[in-house]
Design an enzyme around this catalytic site. Structure first.
Site, PDB file in Angstrom:
ATOM      1  CE  LYS A 227     -23.384 -11.958 -20.229  1.00  0.00           C
ATOM      2  NZ  LYS A 227     -22.621 -12.860 -19.370  1.00  0.00           N
ATOM      3  NE  ARG A 261     -18.090  -7.392 -17.212  1.00  0.00           N
ATOM      4  CZ  ARG A 261     -18.658  -7.266 -18.409  1.00  0.00           C
ATOM      5  NH1 ARG A 261     -19.823  -7.874 -18.644  1.00  0.00           N
ATOM      6  NH2 ARG A 261     -18.088  -6.555 -19.365  1.00  0.00           N
TER       7      ARG A 261
END
Length: 282
Positions: A227, A261
């Site tokens: 991210k 995840r």
């Protein structure tokens, strides 16, 4: 022992487990296009990636057919169905693994459940018209996520008075609404929505206070892999965030997250194994 029933498979969440990301999209922020050939899903590539992730230790595979990166454009339901359903069918036929479907479309939820999916993972928390009704009818566990705005606009100066409190208020309110609609509490998972309408500072606060989210009593899914917050802190581009992603996964596990995840399954599984060995030696 907390066991999640996911269709015809079960998932032991007594310890954190790894969810491998499988995006059947041309434009996802990190792995877009890798499972496509000439614009269509390449099932050979799908099965090779899926088998590798399962061999590496993933207990869940999260299949998505619509990119939700900042600024991403929506796709039609027909296009999403064409991307997702063959992937779910192929994995369900060939591998013993829980299949999660990352979708907000009720039509995709219904078709994916019939094809063998065991978990519905919706970044819009089943707020799209018909989505909640479809989720209730599918009788599968669901994951709800906090997002400020939508993928097209969510990173346009996101602002909060108190990001942790506002994320928690939304997730608990939505979880209550799902239960009223007919979804059992033990079938609801929470996702703080790292990177979805949050600045790097917001994301760091949410990582730091993840135990507050866990304390609400629902299993928590953490999606931090590659991210932008990692890129912001480490000044690394998206293809050079492995160390940061593993660090974030371990911090999430230490904070109480039950599902991680990730893109890099083998490395994350190894890190978790070592962490477990250390904690069990206390």
């Amino acid at each position: 022992m907390p066991v999640l029933t996911c269709g015809d498979r079960t998932l032991d969440l007594s310890e954190p487990v790894v969810m491998g990301i499988m995006n059947a999209t041309p434009d996802s922020f990190s792995d877009g296009g890798q499972l496509l050939h000439q614009g269509r899903v390449d099932l050979d590539a799908v099965l090779a990636r899926a088998e590798q992730m399962v061999d590496d230790g993933a207990l869940i595979l999260d299949v998505g057919g619509e990119s939700t990166r900042p600024g991403a454009s929506p796709v039609s339901v027909d296009e999403e169905l064409q991307r997702v359903i063959p992937v779910v069918e192929a994995i369900a036929r060939e591998l013993d693994v829980v299949i999660s479907v990352d979708t907000s479309s009720p039509e995709v939820m219904t078709a994916a459940a019939a094809a063998g999916a065991g978990l519905l993972n919706d970044i819009r928390s089943f707020e799209k018209a018909g989505a909640l009704q479809a989720a209730v009818a599918c009788q599968l566990p669901v994951c709800i996520m906090h997002m400020q705005g939508d993928p097209q606009t969510m990173q346009d100066k996101p602002a909060y008075d108190s990001v942790v409190d506002e994320v928690m208020d939304y997730l608990l309110s939505r979880a209550s609404q799902l239960q009223v609609a007919g979804i059992a509490k033990e079938h609801i998972l929470l996702d703080p929505g790292y990177g979805f309408g949050k600045t790097p500072a917001h994301n760091l606060q949410l990582i730091n206070r993840l135990p507050d989210v866990v304390a609400a009593g629902f299993p928590v899914l953490a999606g931090l892999s590659r991210k932008s917050v990692i890129g912001s802190v480490l000044n690394r581009n998206v293809d050079d965030r492995l160390a940061g992603s593993i660090s974030a996964a371990l911090l999430a596990a230490q904070g109480g997250a039950k599902i991680l995840r990730v893109h890099d399954v083998a490395e994350t599984v190894d890190a978790l194994r070592f962490w477990r060995a250390v904690t069990s030696a206390r």
